[in-house]
Design a protein around this motif. Structure first.
Motif, PDB file in Angstrom:
ATOM      1  N   LEU A   1       0.835  -1.212   0.000  1.00 57.40           N
ATOM      2  CA  LEU A   1       0.000   0.000   0.000  1.00 57.40           C
ATOM      3  C   LEU A   1       0.866   1.258   0.000  1.00 57.40           C
ATOM      4  O   LEU A   1       1.701   1.442   0.887  1.00 57.40           O
ATOM      5  N   PRO A   2       0.700   2.134  -0.986  1.00 58.08           N
ATOM      6  CA  PRO A   2       1.463   3.392  -1.004  1.00 58.08           C
ATOM      7  C   PRO A   2       1.224   4.198   0.269  1.00 58.08           C
ATOM      8  O   PRO A   2       0.116   4.214   0.818  1.00 58.08           O
ATOM      9  N   ALA A   3       2.263   4.874   0.734  1.00 55.48           N
ATOM     10  CA  ALA A   3       2.201   5.577   2.016  1.00 55.48           C
ATOM     11  C   ALA A   3       1.153   6.678   2.047  1.00 55.48           C
ATOM     12  O   ALA A   3       0.592   6.988   3.102  1.00 55.48           O
ATOM     13  N   HIS A   4       0.861   7.275   0.890  1.00 59.93           N
ATOM     14  CA  HIS A   4      -0.046   8.426   0.872  1.00 59.93           C
ATOM     15  C   HIS A   4      -1.521   8.035   0.933  1.00 59.93           C
ATOM     16  O   HIS A   4      -2.395   8.887   1.096  1.00 59.93           O
ATOM     17  N   VAL A   5      -1.823   6.741   0.818  1.00 61.63           N
ATOM     18  CA  VAL A   5      -3.211   6.303   0.705  1.00 61.63           C
ATOM     19  C   VAL A   5      -3.901   6.327   2.067  1.00 61.63           C
ATOM     20  O   VAL A   5      -3.370   5.843   3.073  1.00 61.63           O
ATOM     21  N   ASP A   6      -5.101   6.880   2.090  1.00 70.45           N
ATOM     22  CA  ASP A   6      -5.919   6.927   3.311  1.00 70.45           C
ATOM     23  C   ASP A   6      -6.371   5.514   3.661  1.00 70.45           C
ATOM     24  O   ASP A   6      -7.045   4.857   2.874  1.00 70.45           O
ATOM     25  N   SER A   7      -5.980   5.045   4.846  1.00 72.65           N
ATOM     26  CA  SER A   7      -6.356   3.695   5.271  1.00 72.65           C
ATOM     27  C   SER A   7      -7.210   3.719   6.530  1.00 72.65           C
ATOM     28  O   SER A   7      -7.258   2.756   7.285  1.00 72.65           O
ATOM     29  N   SER A   8      -7.903   4.834   6.755  1.00 71.78           N
ATOM     30  CA  SER A   8      -8.788   4.928   7.924  1.00 71.78           C
ATOM     31  C   SER A   8     -10.121   4.250   7.621  1.00 71.78           C
ATOM     32  O   SER A   8     -10.617   4.298   6.494  1.00 71.78           O
ATOM     33  N   MET A   9     -10.692   3.618   8.608  1.00 64.09           N
ATOM     34  CA  MET A   9     -11.971   2.934   8.450  1.00 64.09           C
ATOM     35  C   MET A   9     -13.092   3.944   8.234  1.00 64.09           C
ATOM     36  O   MET A   9     -13.302   4.838   9.054  1.00 64.09           O
ATOM     37  N   PRO A  10     -13.831   3.842   7.140  1.00 65.06           N
ATOM     38  CA  PRO A  10     -14.922   4.803   6.910  1.00 65.06           C
ATOM     39  C   PRO A  10     -16.138   4.464   7.771  1.00 65.06           C
ATOM     40  O   PRO A  10     -16.378   3.295   8.090  1.00 65.06           O
ATOM     41  N   SER A  11     -16.892   5.472   8.116  1.00 62.22           N
ATOM     42  CA  SER A  11     -18.164   5.219   8.782  1.00 62.22           C
ATOM     43  C   SER A  11     -19.131   4.621   7.766  1.00 62.22           C
ATOM     44  O   SER A  11     -18.909   4.698   6.558  1.00 62.22           O
ATOM     45  N   MET A  12     -20.204   4.036   8.243  1.00 63.73           N
ATOM     46  CA  MET A  12     -21.195   3.471   7.337  1.00 63.73           C
ATOM     47  C   MET A  12     -21.812   4.562   6.469  1.00 63.73           C
ATOM     48  O   MET A  12     -22.108   4.340   5.284  1.00 63.73           O
ATOM     49  N   GLU A  13     -21.954   5.753   7.036  1.00 62.78           N
ATOM     50  CA  GLU A  13     -22.517   6.882   6.288  1.00 62.78           C
ATOM     51  C   GLU A  13     -21.559   7.313   5.170  1.00 62.78           C
ATOM     52  O   GLU A  13     -21.992   7.608   4.045  1.00 62.78           O
ATOM     53  N   ALA A  14     -20.265   7.325   5.474  1.00 63.78           N
ATOM     54  CA  ALA A  14     -19.273   7.704   4.462  1.00 63.78           C
ATOM     55  C   ALA A  14     -19.213   6.664   3.351  1.00 63.78           C
ATOM     56  O   ALA A  14     -19.074   7.008   2.165  1.00 63.78           O
ATOM     57  N   PHE A  15     -19.317   5.389   3.721  1.00 62.70           N
ATOM     58  CA  PHE A  15     -19.302   4.314   2.735  1.00 62.70           C
ATOM     59  C   PHE A  15     -20.527   4.428   1.825  1.00 62.70           C
ATOM     60  O   PHE A  15     -20.424   4.298   0.602  1.00 62.70           O
ATOM     61  N   ALA A  16     -21.691   4.693   2.418  1.00 63.47           N
ATOM     62  CA  ALA A  16     -22.923   4.845   1.638  1.00 63.47           C
ATOM     63  C   ALA A  16     -22.802   6.020   0.678  1.00 63.47           C
ATOM     64  O   ALA A  16     -23.180   5.928  -0.499  1.00 63.47           O
ATOM     65  N   SER A  17     -22.252   7.124   1.145  1.00 67.88           N
ATOM     66  CA  SER A  17     -22.079   8.308   0.305  1.00 67.88           C
ATOM     67  C   SER A  17     -21.137   8.009  -0.859  1.00 67.88           C
ATOM     68  O   SER A  17     -21.381   8.439  -2.000  1.00 67.88           O
ATOM     69  N   HIS A  18     -20.080   7.269  -0.589  1.00 62.89           N
ATOM     70  CA  HIS A  18     -19.129   6.874  -1.638  1.00 62.89           C
ATOM     71  C   HIS A  18     -19.817   6.037  -2.715  1.00 62.89           C
ATOM     72  O   HIS A  18     -19.636   6.287  -3.912  1.00 62.89           O
ATOM     73  N   LEU A  19     -20.630   5.064  -2.296  1.00 61.39           N
ATOM     74  CA  LEU A  19     -21.316   4.199  -3.251  1.00 61.39           C
ATOM     75  C   LEU A  19     -22.308   4.969  -4.118  1.00 61.39           C
ATOM     76  O   LEU A  19     -22.358   4.786  -5.336  1.00 61.39           O
ATOM     77  N   VAL A  20     -23.087   5.819  -3.488  1.00 60.85           N
ATOM     78  CA  VAL A  20     -24.093   6.590  -4.230  1.00 60.85           C
ATOM     79  C   VAL A  20     -23.412   7.490  -5.255  1.00 60.85           C
ATOM     80  O   VAL A  20     -23.818   7.554  -6.416  1.00 60.85           O
ATOM     81  N   GLU A  21     -22.365   8.182  -4.833  1.00 61.52           N
ATOM     82  CA  GLU A  21     -21.648   9.089  -5.733  1.00 61.52           C
ATOM     83  C   GLU A  21     -21.000   8.308  -6.881  1.00 61.52           C
ATOM     84  O   GLU A  21     -21.061   8.718  -8.039  1.00 61.52           O
ATOM     85  N   GLN A  22     -20.398   7.177  -6.566  1.00 58.48           N
ATOM     86  CA  GLN A  22     -19.739   6.365  -7.591  1.00 58.48           C
ATOM     87  C   GLN A  22     -20.735   5.863  -8.626  1.00 58.48           C
ATOM     88  O   GLN A  22     -20.500   5.951  -9.834  1.00 58.48           O
ATOM     89  N   GLN A  23     -21.858   5.345  -8.163  1.00 60.41           N
ATOM     90  CA  GLN A  23     -22.839   4.770  -9.078  1.00 60.41           C
ATOM     91  C   GLN A  23     -23.494   5.834  -9.960  1.00 60.41           C
ATOM     92  O   GLN A  23     -23.727   5.607 -11.147  1.00 60.41           O
ATOM     93  N   LEU A  24     -23.784   6.990  -9.386  1.00 62.52           N
ATOM     94  CA  LEU A  24     -24.376   8.061 -10.181  1.00 62.52           C
ATOM     95  C   LEU A  24     -23.358   8.637 -11.179  1.00 62.52           C
ATOM     96  O   LEU A  24     -23.728   9.054 -12.272  1.00 62.52           O
ATOM     97  N   ARG A  25     -22.099   8.636 -10.786  1.00 63.25           N
ATOM     98  CA  ARG A  25     -21.059   9.130 -11.689  1.00 63.25           C
ATOM     99  C   ARG A  25     -20.908   8.226 -12.912  1.00 63.25           C
ATOM    100  O   ARG A  25     -20.856   8.699 -14.045  1.00 63.25           O
ATOM    101  N   CYS A  26     -20.843   6.922 -12.700  1.00 63.29           N
ATOM    102  CA  CYS A  26     -20.516   6.027 -13.817  1.00 63.29           C
ATOM    103  C   CYS A  26     -21.748   5.503 -14.552  1.00 63.29           C
ATOM    104  O   CYS A  26     -21.623   4.999 -15.670  1.00 63.29           O
ATOM    105  N   HIS A  27     -22.935   5.617 -13.967  1.00 65.65           N
ATOM    106  CA  HIS A  27     -24.149   5.149 -14.637  1.00 65.65           C
ATOM    107  C   HIS A  27     -25.099   6.274 -15.024  1.00 65.65           C
ATOM    108  O   HIS A  27     -25.957   6.090 -15.888  1.00 65.65           O
ATOM    109  N   GLY A  28     -24.994   7.407 -14.359  1.00 64.98           N
ATOM    110  CA  GLY A  28     -25.890   8.513 -14.659  1.00 64.98           C
ATOM    111  C   GLY A  28     -27.215   8.391 -13.940  1.00 64.98           C
ATOM    112  O   GLY A  28     -27.674   9.318 -13.288  1.00 64.98           O
TER     113      GLY A  28
END
Length: 409
Positions: free
Chosen positions: A191-218
């Motif tokens: 793992l590169p040293a600069h990469v964030d390896s902190s555990m995300p909250s469930m809310e942060a994980f949900a936000s990541h998924l929603v943003e990712q799916q809307l970005r790549c699928h529209g």
């Protein structure tokens, strides 16, 4: 909720979805290695698969979007620290910047909440970790081999299972790959040293998924946001986030004539998705992987494109309708058929065993020209010199297609 009933409205949504998947432009991410890096970051993941009758799925997905992409580039991106391998809804290549969102599943496996293998050999796992720490990276084939023939990956010998368990729970990462032979090393060494390896909250994980799916699928369905993810807490967090987005006017619901409801960013509607100028179409025909991000959610594919698709390599041969490994064919903004083919690497022949074209409203001459151009590029990607076409459905198109492909025979 916006209800769409006119056929032109559905056409608009299709083009928006394809544009979001970057399948309408010839080189949306640029070319070569830099283009492949940008493509994976935009898509969020590229699925891995072992089937090799044609070039591997992850290479195929990138080839469909990145001119001058070569299969060796996937491993180069891995070596460069631009991506990592892990589980999305399936085994995948993922942007290294998204590493922290792999941690909840790893933690669930390590704590026993989610089983990868029901009975883990913890003593053997510790021995393997010690060996890798002392001796360096390890390939699964470096482990002691067995003379007993196994049924498949599900019947791995204990050492390989222990290695995979360590990988799935996050102690190891894939540091290098040759074909489908993986090399594992300690996570802290990969793992590169600069990469964030902190555990995300469930809310942060949900936000990541929603943003990712809307970005790549529209546009996505609520179910599609957590496609094949069985974490009930994550699903609840996603649903809560969606409801908040709808209440705040950030998201909008769009209902199509079939009754399917999709979520879309309100900003996209403001920017003219439903009433502005449509993204322009080119004359290309694309040969997609069965595991392409655009087609992997089969229910979404059927409701949005009226394209009923199933990969049949897992279906008993006697029950197959189209063939072992049929590839979806996208022409402009319609899925017009499927092609079952095999790359014979020793003879450098691309054999099209069956070509099935559906009754769609497209210009026949334009489609055939686009198909031949696509086959020529696909043949080169498969490192084949010639092409053969065996069966065509409907049969009245057979002669025209055979004639058009003669220069590639």
């Amino acid at each position: 909720m916006i209800e769409l009933k006119h056929p032109k409205d559905l056409s608009r949504l299709r083009r928006f979805a394809l544009a979001s998947q970057c399948l309408l432009q010839a080189q949306p991410f640029g070319r070569g290695l830099a283009g492949a890096r940008k493509a994976i970051h935009h898509l969020g993941y590229v699925q891995l698969d072992t089937i090799s009758v044609v070039e591997r799925a992850h290479h195929h997905v990138l080839h469909s979007r990145v001119p001058k992409f070569e299969p060796a580039m996937s491993n180069q991106l891995l070596l460069n620290g631009d991506l990592f391998e892990y589980w999305s809804h399936a085994a995948a290549l993922l942007p290294i910047d998204d590493f922290r969102f792999s941690l909840p599943y790893k933690q669930a496996i390590k704590s026993g909440q989610t089983h990868w293998y029901k009975n883990t050999d913890k003593k053997l796992m510790l021995e393997l970790l010690a060996r890798i720490r002392a001796e360096g990276p390890l390939r699964s084939r470096d482990l002691e081999t067995s003379s007993i023939k196994r049924a498949g990956w599900w019947d791995w010998k204990p050492a390989k299972k222990a290695l995979e368990q360590l990988y799935m729970q996050g102690d190891l990462m894939v540091s290098h790959r040759e074909g489908f032979q993986k090399t594992y090393d300690l996570t802290e060494r990969v793992l590169p040293a600069h990469v964030d390896s902190s555990m995300p909250s469930m809310e942060a994980f949900a936000s990541h998924l929603v943003e990712q799916q809307l970005r790549c699928h529209g546009l996505v369905s609520l179910k599609g946001l957590t496609y094949l993810r069985r974490d009930s807490k994550l699903r609840s967090a996603v649903k809560k986030l969606v409801n908040e987005g709808l209440a705040q006017g950030i998201l909008e619901q769009v209902k199509i004539a079939s009754g399917e409801v999709f979520l879309i960013k309100s900003k996209a509607i403001e920017n003219g998705v439903l009433d502005g100028r449509l993204p322009s179409l080119n004359k290309r025909l694309l040969i997609l992987s069965p595991f392409d991000n655009c087609v992997i959610q089969r229910e979404r594919l059927k409701s949005l494109f009226q394209y009923d698709y199933q990969i049949e390599c897992y279906v008993p041969q006697a029950k197959r309708q189209y063939g072992y490994f049929c590839l979806p064919l996208l022409f402009q903004d319609q899925f017009i058929g499927r092609m079952d083919c095999k790359a014979h690497r020793k003879t450098r022949l691309l054999e099209i065993k069956s070509l099935y074209l559906e009754q769609q409203a497209f210009n026949r001459e334009l489609m055939i020209s686009a198909f031949v151009e696509a086959i020529e590029k696909f043949r080169s990607f498969q490192q084949c010199d010639s092409v053969s076409l065996v069966n065509v459905h409907p049969k009245h198109l057979s002669q025209a297609l055979q004639d058009a492909l003669k220069p590639l025979a």
